[in-house]
Write a protein that holds these residues in place. Structure first.
Motif, short mmCIF file in Angstrom:
data_model
loop_
_atom_site.label_atom_id
_atom_site.label_comp_id
_atom_site.label_asym_id
_atom_site.label_seq_id
_atom_site.Cartn_x
_atom_site.Cartn_y
_atom_site.Cartn_z
N GLY A 133 36.72 33.48 40.80
CA GLY A 133 35.84 32.72 41.69
C GLY A 133 35.69 33.30 43.08
O GLY A 133 35.04 32.68 43.94
N SER A 134 36.29 34.49 43.34
CA SER A 134 36.25 35.02 44.71
C SER A 134 35.08 35.99 44.95
O SER A 134 34.84 36.36 46.11
CB SER A 134 37.56 35.73 45.03
N LEU A 135 34.38 36.40 43.90
CA LEU A 135 33.27 37.35 44.11
C LEU A 135 32.12 36.68 44.85
O LEU A 135 31.74 35.54 44.56
CB LEU A 135 32.79 37.89 42.77
N THR A 143 25.88 43.56 49.45
CA THR A 143 27.32 43.81 49.44
C THR A 143 28.01 42.82 48.51
O THR A 143 27.81 41.60 48.63
CB THR A 143 27.92 43.67 50.85
N LEU A 144 28.79 43.35 47.57
CA LEU A 144 29.59 42.52 46.69
C LEU A 144 31.04 42.58 47.16
O LEU A 144 31.61 43.65 47.29
CB LEU A 144 29.50 43.02 45.25
N SER A 145 31.63 41.43 47.43
CA SER A 145 33.02 41.38 47.91
C SER A 145 33.84 40.42 47.05
O SER A 145 33.30 39.57 46.34
CB SER A 145 33.07 40.92 49.38
N GLY A 146 35.12 40.58 47.13
CA GLY A 146 36.02 39.71 46.37
C GLY A 146 37.45 39.91 46.82
O GLY A 146 37.75 40.85 47.57
N ARG A 147 38.33 39.05 46.36
CA ARG A 147 39.75 39.14 46.71
C ARG A 147 40.55 39.65 45.51
O ARG A 147 40.25 39.32 44.37
CB ARG A 147 40.28 37.77 47.15
N VAL A 148 41.56 40.44 45.81
CA VAL A 148 42.44 41.00 44.79
C VAL A 148 43.85 40.49 45.05
O VAL A 148 44.30 40.43 46.20
CB VAL A 148 42.42 42.55 44.85
N GLU A 149 44.54 40.09 43.98
CA GLU A 149 45.93 39.67 44.11
C GLU A 149 46.84 40.63 43.37
O GLU A 149 46.45 41.23 42.36
CB GLU A 149 46.14 38.24 43.60
N ASN A 150 48.05 40.79 43.89
CA ASN A 150 49.05 41.66 43.29
C ASN A 150 49.94 40.83 42.39
O ASN A 150 50.73 40.01 42.85
CB ASN A 150 49.87 42.34 44.38
N ARG A 151 49.83 41.03 41.06
CA ARG A 151 50.67 40.33 40.10
C ARG A 151 51.83 41.16 39.61
O ARG A 151 52.58 40.75 38.74
CB ARG A 151 49.82 39.90 38.89
#
Length: 221
Positions: free
Chosen positions: A186-188, A202-210
């Motif tokens: 849902g972050s895109l 511009t396409l942006s989003g959030r990345v998480e470290n699992r």
């Protein structure tokens, strides 16, 4: 001297020291469970740990004292340093280190490792009425097809609920990969939301470290 509260926290563990941990349990495989159930043991130390005489038992949480032996370690059984030993059914791939029919049950139930010197580790799932079937708060009763996995593999925070979570079954492999980056659902976002034909956007989003280790911003693209 450390404060008393710090000493209490240091002692609040679920697994005996210098022993392999119960790292993952698949008790409800999708479809027919036969031959697919497993219990994975993990060695968090840098030396081999023997399993001779260790007894894996299944617990029926419907009444007190209902423990049944499923497997006992032989003289040659051991877990390599930072390695895993899988006790499970004949349909597992890759084949387990020890092939047995576990016949585990959905929650509230449990497994435990009983050592020759009397040390015990208990992992329970579901809402238990009897305290003997879990260490601290029990882990959740996961959905069919999911395993109950210790994340990270050496987590030992003093309660099954804190150490275990639902996971994709991974017998013989790490429950938490060393590196694992994922987009946050849902972050895109697209800016502008409706660009004109041929216009830049511009396409942006959030990345998480699992993963189990940190990742610098310039190490992934």
């Amino acid at each position: 001297m450390l404060p008393a509260c710090v000493l209490l926290l240091a002692l609040a563990t679920c697994a005996p020291a210098r022993r392999p941990l119960v790292a993952e349990v698949l008790y409800d495989a999708a479809g027919d469970d036969t031959g697919l159930e497993f219990v994975e043991l993990y060695n968090p130390t840098d030396t081999p740990l023997p399993l001779a005489g260790a007894r894996l038992e299944a617990g029926d949480g419907s009444a007190a004292g209902r423990w049944t032996a499923r497997w006992t370690g032989n003289a040659g059984d051991s877990v390599p340093p930072r390695g895993r030993f899988v006790v499970g059914g004949a349909r597992l791939a890759p084949p387990p280190d020890a092939t047995v029919t576990l016949e585990l049950q959905n929650g509230p139930d449990a497994v435990r490792l009983v050592w020759p010197d009397g040390a015990i580790e208990v992992v329970g799932w579901g809402a238990h009425e009897f305290g003997e079937y879990a260490c601290g708060a029990p882990a959740p009763d996961v959905a069919s097809g999911s395993s109950l996995a210790r994340v990270p593999d050496d987590a030992d925070l003093g309660a099954n609920a804190l150490d275990f979570r639902a996971a994709v079954p991974s017998p013989g492999r790490a429950n938490q990969p060393r590196r694992d980056l994922a987009l946050v659902a849902g972050s895109l976002a697209l800016a502008p939301e409706q660009p004109e034909p041929g216009a830049p956007a511009t396409l942006s989003g959030r990345v998480e470290n699992r993963g189990a280790t940190s990742t610098a911003a310039d190490e992934a693209a």
